[in-house]
Scaffold this motif. Sequence first.
Motif, PDB file in Angstrom:
ATOM      1  N   PRO A   1      37.915  71.615  74.213  1.00 50.57           N
ATOM      2  CA  PRO A   1      37.184  70.337  74.166  1.00 50.57           C
ATOM      3  C   PRO A   1      35.818  70.396  74.828  1.00 50.57           C
ATOM      4  O   PRO A   1      34.893  69.683  74.425  1.00 50.57           O
ATOM      5  CB  PRO A   1      38.125  69.376  74.919  1.00 50.57           C
ATOM      6  CG  PRO A   1      39.485  69.949  74.691  1.00 50.57           C
ATOM      7  CD  PRO A   1      39.283  71.440  74.756  1.00 50.57           C
TER       8      PRO A   1
ATOM      9  N   GLN B   1      36.572  65.266  73.379  1.00 50.14           N
ATOM     10  CA  GLN B   1      35.766  66.230  72.628  1.00 50.14           C
ATOM     11  C   GLN B   1      34.820  65.525  71.660  1.00 50.14           C
ATOM     12  O   GLN B   1      33.658  65.926  71.498  1.00 50.14           O
ATOM     13  CB  GLN B   1      36.673  67.199  71.881  1.00 50.14           C
ATOM     14  CG  GLN B   1      35.907  68.320  71.180  1.00 50.14           C
ATOM     15  CD  GLN B   1      36.830  69.365  70.591  1.00 50.14           C
ATOM     16  OE1 GLN B   1      37.981  69.083  70.256  1.00 50.14           O
ATOM     17  NE2 GLN B   1      36.350  70.595  70.467  1.00 50.14           N
TER      18      GLN B   1
ATOM     19  N   ARG C   1      41.153  65.266  72.595  1.00 41.95           N
ATOM     20  CA  ARG C   1      40.430  65.127  71.329  1.00 41.95           C
ATOM     21  C   ARG C   1      39.431  63.975  71.392  1.00 41.95           C
ATOM     22  O   ARG C   1      38.324  64.074  70.855  1.00 41.95           O
ATOM     23  CB  ARG C   1      41.424  64.927  70.193  1.00 41.95           C
ATOM     24  CG  ARG C   1      42.190  66.207  69.847  1.00 41.95           C
ATOM     25  CD  ARG C   1      43.335  65.950  68.902  1.00 41.95           C
ATOM     26  NE  ARG C   1      43.999  67.199  68.514  1.00 41.95           N
ATOM     27  CZ  ARG C   1      45.229  67.274  68.042  1.00 41.95           C
ATOM     28  NH1 ARG C   1      45.953  66.169  67.889  1.00 41.95           N
ATOM     29  NH2 ARG C   1      45.752  68.445  67.712  1.00 41.95           N
TER      30      ARG C   1
ATOM     31  N   THR D   1      47.293  73.970  68.897  1.00 42.51           N
ATOM     32  CA  THR D   1      47.470  72.590  68.419  1.00 42.51           C
ATOM     33  C   THR D   1      48.890  72.064  68.596  1.00 42.51           C
ATOM     34  O   THR D   1      49.175  70.927  68.200  1.00 42.51           O
ATOM     35  CB  THR D   1      47.086  72.499  66.932  1.00 42.51           C
ATOM     36  OG1 THR D   1      47.886  73.429  66.179  1.00 42.51           O
ATOM     37  CG2 THR D   1      45.615  72.822  66.732  1.00 42.51           C
TER      38      THR D   1
END
Length: 397
Positions: free
Chosen positions: A32, A154, A151, A141
């Motif tokens: 990230p 990121q 996420r 993942t």
Amino acid sequence: VLINDPEGIRHVMTTNAMNYVRPTIMPRLLRPLMGRGVFLAEGKEWRRQRRQLASVFSPASVSTLLPHFLSAAEDLAQDVRSRKAVDLSDAYQSVALNAVLRALFSLPDRQDRDRVGAVVRQYIDGPGRPQIFDGIAKSETAFGFALRHRRAFQKNWVALVDSLVAERSAAPYPVASRDLLDLLLAARDPETEQPLAPEEVRDQAATMIFAGYETTARLLFWATYLLTLDKTEQSRIRAEVTAFPVDQVSTLKDLENWPRLRNVLLEALRLYPPVPMLVREPVNDDTIMGEPVRRGVQIYVAPWVMHRHRAFWDAPTAFRPDRFSDQPSPWTAGGPYLPFGAGPRICIGKHFAMMEIILAVAKIVPALDFILAPNQKIEAEALITLKPKNGIMVIKK
């Protein structure tokens, strides 16, 4: 498997380095922040990126960044002079981020720097902390429900770095004021002559922001901490820098006027390596020093252990900077000293980091005496980097 022998470390990190990759936990934690930059790249992709970035981090290129480092060091000096007591852990985080953002984007605006720093620290102290799922995940993942906050971070982080690259690209600076973004945009693969794609520029910039300030700030803190414990060495450093003031520095070679300061930093890297543990996994079965190792087994190389091992050092826990006298690049000897890693994946930014740190310490040591605040107990805590649990020191003029 924990390796505490230079021969075994050379095998993993140098001789058979291409058989070893970072374990899944590393990209889960750092993707990230760093995207697909050189730090997390593997195999052919890593070789391509490293080849393309070699010119960016050569001593000659790093030397052009000197004005940015000098400005950041001056900001630090003004900041600590204005206060009697200061948390040097925070102060050094700020100056290291200041230096890397100046060097990367010619970014002198403190509000922008503080915004970037707050975002990175928010991640490190929040979603970026290791979870139990990171330790058992078989892929980057896996356990996607546990990655939701990363996420989200990121997405925002990529937008922020993209905006910094766009703003800086829209306002080019003269050649005399070149920064790392200029060097990244000018970089060409020596084999294909291809430039970096826009998303590669962004990911390399993001990698430099995190890697370029987090470890640097840690070393600055631990070096200063060691000087608070050795007033004689602190006085020697002060005398050395006073004899050749920072204001006289105009080239990278001028830093050679401070050999004792350099040795102090090398010894601080030994006693408190900013990255205390390196982890690799073999892609294929291997044999290390006669011992079979199966693919997927985690291999630990601990600079913290190697740097304090009595088999390799006299008085291993003692602060003795002179042990590095007449050793121009001790991290290249292939022995137990691993402050920047080892082998082909040795830290590409080592010259960048050393120049930044030397100038910061040289700027503040002549005018200030460092002492620990009363009843302060400084303890090391190993997370991604080796951070202090407590950081308050008193600075007296």
